[in-house]
Design a protein around this motif. Structure first.
Motif, short mmCIF file in Angstrom:
data_model
loop_
_atom_site.label_atom_id
_atom_site.label_comp_id
_atom_site.label_asym_id
_atom_site.label_seq_id
_atom_site.Cartn_x
_atom_site.Cartn_y
_atom_site.Cartn_z
N GLY A 30 -14.86 38.31 -30.76
CA GLY A 30 -15.18 39.09 -32.18
C GLY A 30 -14.12 39.61 -33.02
O GLY A 30 -13.91 39.92 -34.19
N ARG A 31 -12.83 39.01 -32.21
CA ARG A 31 -11.22 39.68 -33.09
C ARG A 31 -10.98 38.38 -34.28
O ARG A 31 -11.45 37.35 -33.71
CB ARG A 31 -10.29 39.78 -32.60
CG ARG A 31 -10.79 41.49 -31.23
CD ARG A 31 -10.04 41.51 -30.43
NE ARG A 31 -9.52 40.38 -29.73
CZ ARG A 31 -9.02 40.20 -28.48
NH1 ARG A 31 -8.98 41.10 -28.13
NH2 ARG A 31 -8.93 39.35 -27.44
N ILE A 32 -10.19 38.80 -35.19
CA ILE A 32 -9.79 37.67 -36.11
C ILE A 32 -7.28 38.12 -35.48
O ILE A 32 -7.62 39.56 -35.83
CB ILE A 32 -10.20 37.66 -37.46
CG1 ILE A 32 -11.06 37.40 -38.01
CG2 ILE A 32 -8.50 37.43 -38.72
CD1 ILE A 32 -11.48 37.43 -39.39
N HIS A 33 -7.31 36.88 -35.25
CA HIS A 33 -5.92 36.61 -35.50
C HIS A 33 -5.51 36.70 -36.46
O HIS A 33 -5.30 35.38 -37.14
CB HIS A 33 -5.30 35.93 -34.60
CG HIS A 33 -3.94 35.61 -34.55
ND1 HIS A 33 -2.94 34.83 -35.11
CD2 HIS A 33 -2.86 36.59 -33.75
CE1 HIS A 33 -1.61 35.40 -34.35
NE2 HIS A 33 -1.85 36.26 -33.79
N ILE A 34 -3.96 37.41 -37.59
CA ILE A 34 -3.44 37.65 -38.34
C ILE A 34 -1.89 36.50 -37.69
O ILE A 34 -0.99 37.52 -37.48
CB ILE A 34 -3.42 38.82 -39.22
CG1 ILE A 34 -4.88 39.20 -39.22
CG2 ILE A 34 -2.54 38.31 -40.85
CD1 ILE A 34 -5.06 40.31 -40.52
N PRO A 35 -1.09 35.72 -38.41
CA PRO A 35 -0.15 35.35 -37.81
C PRO A 35 0.90 36.36 -38.60
O PRO A 35 1.09 37.36 -40.00
CB PRO A 35 0.23 34.22 -38.93
CG PRO A 35 -1.55 33.56 -38.87
CD PRO A 35 -2.33 35.22 -38.83
N VAL A 36 2.39 36.21 -37.56
CA VAL A 36 3.33 37.54 -37.46
C VAL A 36 3.81 37.18 -39.34
O VAL A 36 3.91 38.35 -40.00
CB VAL A 36 4.21 37.35 -36.76
CG1 VAL A 36 5.40 37.88 -37.42
CG2 VAL A 36 3.86 37.74 -35.54
N THR A 37 4.05 35.48 -39.67
CA THR A 37 4.22 35.39 -41.28
C THR A 37 3.43 35.83 -41.89
O THR A 37 3.51 36.25 -43.16
CB THR A 37 4.56 33.78 -41.17
OG1 THR A 37 3.24 33.32 -41.01
CG2 THR A 37 5.99 33.64 -40.41
N HIS A 38 2.23 35.80 -41.69
CA HIS A 38 1.01 36.29 -43.12
C HIS A 38 1.43 37.75 -42.76
O HIS A 38 1.80 38.79 -43.47
CB HIS A 38 0.13 36.04 -42.64
CG HIS A 38 -0.74 34.34 -43.06
ND1 HIS A 38 -0.21 33.99 -41.97
CD2 HIS A 38 -0.93 34.46 -43.92
CE1 HIS A 38 -0.61 32.42 -42.85
NE2 HIS A 38 -1.03 32.42 -44.09
N MET A 39 1.72 38.62 -41.54
CA MET A 39 1.53 40.28 -42.27
C MET A 39 2.54 40.36 -42.91
O MET A 39 3.00 41.82 -43.48
CB MET A 39 1.70 40.86 -40.71
CG MET A 39 -0.13 40.03 -39.43
SD MET A 39 0.20 41.65 -38.10
CE MET A 39 1.75 41.20 -37.39
N GLU A 40 3.84 40.05 -42.47
CA GLU A 40 5.07 40.16 -43.29
C GLU A 40 5.47 40.37 -44.70
O GLU A 40 5.76 40.64 -44.95
CB GLU A 40 6.11 38.87 -42.31
CG GLU A 40 6.41 39.90 -40.94
CD GLU A 40 7.49 39.08 -40.48
OE1 GLU A 40 7.90 37.82 -40.88
OE2 GLU A 40 8.21 39.29 -38.65
N ARG A 41 4.43 39.38 -44.67
CA ARG A 41 4.41 38.92 -46.60
C ARG A 41 4.07 39.85 -47.11
O ARG A 41 4.57 39.75 -48.59
CB ARG A 41 3.52 37.16 -46.19
CG ARG A 41 3.62 36.60 -47.88
CD ARG A 41 2.78 35.74 -47.83
NE ARG A 41 3.90 34.50 -47.71
CZ ARG A 41 3.33 33.80 -46.57
NH1 ARG A 41 2.26 33.08 -46.53
NH2 ARG A 41 3.92 32.73 -46.40
N VAL A 42 3.12 40.36 -46.70
CA VAL A 42 2.78 41.66 -47.41
C VAL A 42 2.28 43.14 -46.47
O VAL A 42 1.76 43.79 -47.08
CB VAL A 42 0.57 41.04 -47.61
CG1 VAL A 42 0.38 39.79 -48.46
CG2 VAL A 42 -0.07 41.29 -46.68
N GLY A 43 2.89 42.78 -45.24
CA GLY A 43 3.85 44.11 -45.09
C GLY A 43 2.51 45.09 -44.69
O GLY A 43 2.54 46.21 -44.75
N LEU A 44 1.78 44.45 -43.68
CA LEU A 44 0.57 45.02 -43.08
C LEU A 44 1.45 45.36 -41.71
O LEU A 44 1.99 44.93 -40.56
CB LEU A 44 -0.37 44.06 -42.37
CG LEU A 44 -0.97 42.51 -43.68
CD1 LEU A 44 -2.30 42.51 -42.59
CD2 LEU A 44 -1.57 44.12 -44.24
N SER A 45 0.96 46.88 -41.15
CA SER A 45 0.91 47.74 -40.65
C SER A 45 -0.04 47.84 -39.33
O SER A 45 -0.84 46.66 -39.40
CB SER A 45 1.50 48.94 -40.51
OG SER A 45 0.78 50.06 -41.76
#
Length: 152
Positions: A91-106
């Motif tokens: 039941g998890r969603i994976h966010i690619p690293v490039t997307h996380m970096e694009r918006v600064g997700l921690s």
């Protein structure tokens, strides 16, 4: 589908996955609970569309006149980085690293559900954005909602 609503705090694991909240999943139609389109949002967030809602939006966008330069640029920018994602067996969603970096997700993330989409914000960026706009909320409400009075 009635509009999605709610704020949900989730944690990203070391692989960039988060558990999709059951309260949010229950708001989706059964056909829309597994597959999503992940896209860059308009501010410093990502947007997660249930696939059926993405299909509706894509249908609308397909009617744009792509011979107009501004339309082409909007179409490119809007679709840039769009990626199909789905729930895994846990039941998890994976966010690619490039997307996380694009918006600064921690590690600490907020899911903000409204209408037909779910915004994915870094928790601190989200609350900074909210705090910086709260003082203008009354004026914004008047500007945006002021023309919606019922005329009798």
């Amino acid at each position: 589908m009635a509009g999605l609503v709610g704020e949900y705090e989730v944690k990203l694991d070391a692989k960039g996955r988060f558990l999709f909240p059951s309260g949010l999943r229950k708001q989706l139609s059964p056909a829309a609970q597994e597959n999503f389109m992940l896209n860059k949002g308009f501010e410093d967030c990502l947007t997660l569309y249930p696939m059926n809602e993405w299909d509706k939006l894509s249908e609308q966008l397909s009617k744009m006149n792509l011979f107009k330069p501004k339309n082409r640029m909007f179409y490119r920018l809007f679709h840039q980085g769009a990626k199909a994602v789905g729930l895994d067996s846990a039941g998890r969603i994976h966010i690619p690293v490039t997307h996380m970096e694009r918006v600064g997700l921690s590690k600490e993330v907020m899911l903000i559900a409204y209408n037909d989409r779910i915004e994915i914000w870094d928790k601190h960026h989200y609350f900074d954005m909210i705090d910086s706009n709260m003082a203008d909320f009354a004026d914004l409400a008047d500007e945006v909602m002021g023309g919606l009075e019922n005329e009798e």
